[in-house]
Scaffold this motif. Sequence first.
Motif, short mmCIF file in Angstrom:
data_model
loop_
_atom_site.label_atom_id
_atom_site.label_comp_id
_atom_site.label_asym_id
_atom_site.label_seq_id
_atom_site.Cartn_x
_atom_site.Cartn_y
_atom_site.Cartn_z
N SER A 116 -1.85 -9.76 -115.71
CA SER A 116 -3.17 -9.12 -115.70
C SER A 116 -4.17 -9.88 -116.57
O SER A 116 -5.33 -10.08 -116.19
N THR A 117 -3.72 -10.31 -117.75
CA THR A 117 -4.61 -11.08 -118.62
C THR A 117 -5.02 -12.38 -117.95
O THR A 117 -6.20 -12.77 -117.99
N THR A 118 -4.07 -13.06 -117.32
CA THR A 118 -4.37 -14.33 -116.65
C THR A 118 -5.36 -14.13 -115.52
O THR A 118 -6.32 -14.89 -115.37
N VAL A 119 -5.15 -13.09 -114.70
CA VAL A 119 -6.09 -12.80 -113.61
C VAL A 119 -7.48 -12.53 -114.16
O VAL A 119 -8.49 -13.05 -113.65
N THR A 120 -7.56 -11.70 -115.19
CA THR A 120 -8.86 -11.36 -115.78
C THR A 120 -9.56 -12.61 -116.29
O THR A 120 -10.78 -12.79 -116.11
N LEU A 121 -8.82 -13.52 -116.92
CA LEU A 121 -9.41 -14.74 -117.45
C LEU A 121 -9.82 -15.70 -116.34
O LEU A 121 -10.86 -16.37 -116.44
N ILE A 122 -9.04 -15.78 -115.26
CA ILE A 122 -9.43 -16.63 -114.12
C ILE A 122 -10.74 -16.14 -113.53
O ILE A 122 -11.66 -16.93 -113.27
N VAL A 123 -10.82 -14.83 -113.30
CA VAL A 123 -12.06 -14.26 -112.74
C VAL A 123 -13.23 -14.51 -113.68
O VAL A 123 -14.33 -14.90 -113.26
N LEU A 293 -6.65 -5.40 -122.31
CA LEU A 293 -6.36 -4.51 -121.20
C LEU A 293 -5.53 -3.33 -121.71
O LEU A 293 -4.80 -3.43 -122.70
N PRO A 294 -5.61 -2.18 -121.03
CA PRO A 294 -4.86 -1.00 -121.47
C PRO A 294 -3.36 -1.29 -121.56
O PRO A 294 -2.78 -1.93 -120.70
N SER A 295 -2.76 -0.81 -122.65
CA SER A 295 -1.31 -0.88 -122.88
C SER A 295 -0.79 -2.29 -123.06
O SER A 295 0.40 -2.55 -122.90
N ARG A 296 -1.68 -3.22 -123.40
CA ARG A 296 -1.26 -4.60 -123.69
C ARG A 296 -1.82 -4.96 -125.08
O ARG A 296 -2.94 -5.41 -125.20
N GLN A 297 -1.03 -4.70 -126.09
CA GLN A 297 -1.45 -4.89 -127.48
C GLN A 297 -2.83 -4.25 -127.70
O GLN A 297 -3.71 -4.81 -128.35
N GLU A 298 -2.97 -3.05 -127.19
CA GLU A 298 -4.23 -2.31 -127.24
C GLU A 298 -4.35 -1.55 -128.56
O GLU A 298 -3.47 -0.76 -128.93
N HIS A 299 -5.44 -1.78 -129.26
CA HIS A 299 -5.69 -1.08 -130.51
C HIS A 299 -6.15 0.34 -130.19
O HIS A 299 -7.16 0.54 -129.52
N VAL A 300 -5.41 1.33 -130.68
CA VAL A 300 -5.66 2.73 -130.36
C VAL A 300 -6.50 3.36 -131.47
O VAL A 300 -6.27 3.11 -132.66
N GLN A 301 -7.45 4.18 -131.08
CA GLN A 301 -8.33 4.83 -132.04
C GLN A 301 -7.55 5.75 -132.97
O GLN A 301 -6.80 6.63 -132.54
N SER A 302 -7.70 5.55 -134.29
CA SER A 302 -7.06 6.40 -135.28
C SER A 302 -7.85 6.29 -136.58
O SER A 302 -8.51 5.28 -136.85
N THR A 303 -7.74 7.33 -137.40
CA THR A 303 -8.48 7.34 -138.68
C THR A 303 -7.55 7.48 -139.87
O THR A 303 -7.99 7.84 -140.96
#
Length: 433
Positions: A116-123, A293-303
């Motif tokens: 998914s990351t590769t596709v996003t970067l190609i586009v 991208l979601p669920s790929r080393q995604e930083h989740v909101q937290s306080t």
Amino acid sequence: MSRVLLIGFGVEGRAAARHFLARGDEIIAADKSASDRPCPEEFAKSEAFHWMTETEAAKSLAASDLVLRSPGIPPIHDLVKAALAAGKNVTTPTGYWLAHLAPANTITVTGSKGKSTTVTLIVGLLGAMGRNAAPHGNIGLPPLDSVPATADYPVLELSSYMLHDVPDGPYTHLVTNLFREHTPWHGSEENYHAAKLRPFFFTPPRPGLSTAEIIKRYGLPEEVEATEEYAQITDDHLIIGDRHIAITELPPAFRAGPNLIALRNAVAMVRKVTAAPIPTDAVLATAENFRSLPSRQEHVQSTDGRDWINDALATVPEAVLHALTRFADRDITLLLGGADREQNFTALAGEISRMPRVTPLIFGSTAGRLEDALTTQKSGFTACESFEAAIETAAKITPPGGVILFSPAAASEPPHDNYTVRARIFTEAAASA
């Protein structure tokens, strides 16, 4: 008018139904839930659309002109086996599009991780170069719909499920990497790898790229070129032909690990397909504009003063190693576990043993294998009764400024239907911590 039998009716199946109905064809939609729920409202008023169980659909198999399966439907499915025994060609809706409607500049991307990351970067890179590109397949819209894909450069992320019976077509294929994945569906690691590499063994082979190591390991034909011939990574630079981009010029997320490799892969494929020089500013802009991208080393909101990282799609040990590298200078509580697919955790356990600031929490069907590997490598760990218990433990023991990393090295298992369920549970826990 043709009669099209669709086996399974998920996102691709619904999109394919819209395409063929717009073309004036008759649709038989066979779904295991057809006996329990009514015909989908979108198609209920169409006289050319027939909603039925798989048993009922089997009676219409002989009269069907085209048989398409949803990607998740395996080759051992009874209706698929019956179709093949009846001499029908079976593929997915995306496979049909690739064979019959794809333009010459179509790019297909697969691999065990990083697709998914590769596709996003190609586009993104094609767009930065003024080319009309769009993502399809597992990200973006299905290419086969009532209005088929129209970009000059469609870029498709393809899973092994899609590639199992993918037909030939005018596309250039990229295989980023090959690990052990999806062996229950394919029957073996060898079959899984063969599906990923399938386009390279057509006669003639589809042209494409893969790593020099994969090309050598599988004896791929000369039509498959090494990614490294088009773009290379050194300790200090991303090298693109005669251009050298210093790693320090790239955004921090692209200076090491899977994002840098994905950027290299994207640059290589764009160079191959366009045969054009790649402007340095286009590469830098593509990396700068990229969003995780979601669920790929995604930083989740937290306080709560810790970094909660949702890496739910890291379902092989190699992907977890990348995540650990990213946070190597931090205290990490690592959540590991899920379905047992006979993965080898030796290398992962060895790396964890060399990282004293990593605390593994293990759970699920893989806990036994993980325990054996970690014990052999003399690494400490805590066994938890469930995924939820691991999250609760992580919230208690992770110090301020630390990282709670859900990078499971295994796929989901009951009671969690898929990665999105586990990601939601993890995200909700972060929000309430």
